[in-house]
Design a protein around this motif. Structure first.
Motif, PDB file in Angstrom:
ATOM      1  N   TYR A   9      -2.112  -7.983  -6.398  1.00  0.00           N
ATOM      2  CA  TYR A   9      -0.788  -7.809  -5.784  1.00  0.00           C
ATOM      3  C   TYR A   9      -0.413  -6.331  -5.740  1.00  0.00           C
ATOM      4  O   TYR A   9       0.227  -5.869  -4.794  1.00  0.00           O
ATOM      5  CB  TYR A   9       0.271  -8.598  -6.556  1.00  0.00           C
ATOM      6  CG  TYR A   9       0.177 -10.084  -6.338  1.00  0.00           C
ATOM      7  CD1 TYR A   9       0.602 -10.662  -5.142  1.00  0.00           C
ATOM      8  CD2 TYR A   9      -0.323 -10.923  -7.319  1.00  0.00           C
ATOM      9  CE1 TYR A   9       0.520 -12.028  -4.926  1.00  0.00           C
ATOM     10  CE2 TYR A   9      -0.410 -12.294  -7.117  1.00  0.00           C
ATOM     11  CZ  TYR A   9       0.013 -12.836  -5.923  1.00  0.00           C
ATOM     12  OH  TYR A   9      -0.074 -14.190  -5.713  1.00  0.00           O
ATOM     13  N   SER A  10      -0.818  -5.596  -6.752  1.00  0.00           N
ATOM     14  CA  SER A  10      -0.499  -4.172  -6.806  1.00  0.00           C
ATOM     15  C   SER A  10      -1.154  -3.413  -5.646  1.00  0.00           C
ATOM     16  O   SER A  10      -0.499  -2.613  -4.965  1.00  0.00           O
ATOM     17  CB  SER A  10      -0.962  -3.594  -8.144  1.00  0.00           C
ATOM     18  OG  SER A  10      -0.799  -2.200  -8.170  1.00  0.00           O
ATOM     19  N   SER A  13       0.553  -4.366  -2.357  1.00  0.00           N
ATOM     20  CA  SER A  13       1.854  -3.693  -2.218  1.00  0.00           C
ATOM     21  C   SER A  13       1.698  -2.228  -1.849  1.00  0.00           C
ATOM     22  O   SER A  13       2.439  -1.708  -1.007  1.00  0.00           O
ATOM     23  CB  SER A  13       2.656  -3.815  -3.518  1.00  0.00           C
ATOM     24  OG  SER A  13       2.986  -5.148  -3.759  1.00  0.00           O
ATOM     25  N   GLN A  14       0.739  -1.554  -2.472  1.00  0.00           N
ATOM     26  CA  GLN A  14       0.502  -0.142  -2.176  1.00  0.00           C
ATOM     27  C   GLN A  14       0.032   0.051  -0.733  1.00  0.00           C
ATOM     28  O   GLN A  14       0.482   0.973  -0.047  1.00  0.00           O
ATOM     29  CB  GLN A  14      -0.525   0.438  -3.141  1.00  0.00           C
ATOM     30  CG  GLN A  14      -0.013   0.553  -4.555  1.00  0.00           C
ATOM     31  CD  GLN A  14      -1.110   0.962  -5.536  1.00  0.00           C
ATOM     32  OE1 GLN A  14      -2.231   1.286  -5.147  1.00  0.00           O
ATOM     33  NE2 GLN A  14      -0.794   0.929  -6.820  1.00  0.00           N
ATOM     34  N   ALA A  17       2.942  -0.639   1.667  1.00  0.00           N
ATOM     35  CA  ALA A  17       3.888   0.485   1.606  1.00  0.00           C
ATOM     36  C   ALA A  17       3.348   1.687   2.389  1.00  0.00           C
ATOM     37  O   ALA A  17       4.097   2.338   3.134  1.00  0.00           O
ATOM     38  CB  ALA A  17       4.160   0.871   0.153  1.00  0.00           C
ATOM     39  N   THR A  39       4.619 -13.067  -4.982  1.00  0.00           N
ATOM     40  CA  THR A  39       4.080 -13.119  -6.344  1.00  0.00           C
ATOM     41  C   THR A  39       4.599 -14.343  -7.082  1.00  0.00           C
ATOM     42  O   THR A  39       3.975 -14.806  -8.020  1.00  0.00           O
ATOM     43  CB  THR A  39       4.440 -11.850  -7.140  1.00  0.00           C
ATOM     44  OG1 THR A  39       5.865 -11.687  -7.124  1.00  0.00           O
ATOM     45  CG2 THR A  39       3.789 -10.623  -6.533  1.00  0.00           C
TER      46      THR A  39
END
Length: 82
Positions: A9-10, A13-14, A17, A39
């Motif tokens: 998920y990290s 998200s990055q 973004a 999430t």
């Protein structure tokens, strides 16, 4: 429909973004309905329904679902007919 999987998920998200900051996310959204795997597992059913709705909508030329490997999307969705 198009599925895009990330290792976490990290990382997802990055990437999203960064794509938003460069205008890439909006450009993709001009052609595909965009859906991001939440999430929160309880919210997944809504995301799956949103994806299927965008697939069927004449407003979009298909849809793109952004999810995580071994997440809900990779385990629970069946796209055999899309």
């Amino acid at each position: 429909g198009m599925l895009v999987f990330f290792p976490s998920y990290s990382v997802m998200s990055q990437c999203i973004a960064a794509w938003k900051a460069k205008g890439i996310w909006e450009r993709i959204g001009q052609y595909k309905g965009l859906v991001v795997e939440p999430t929160n597992a309880a919210a997944f059913a809504n995301s799956a329904n949103e994806f299927k709705s965008k697939l069927d909508s004449p407003e979009y030329n298909g849809a793109a679902f952004f999810g995580v490997c071994r997440g809900k999307a990779s385990e629970a969705l069946d796209f055999s007919d899309r």
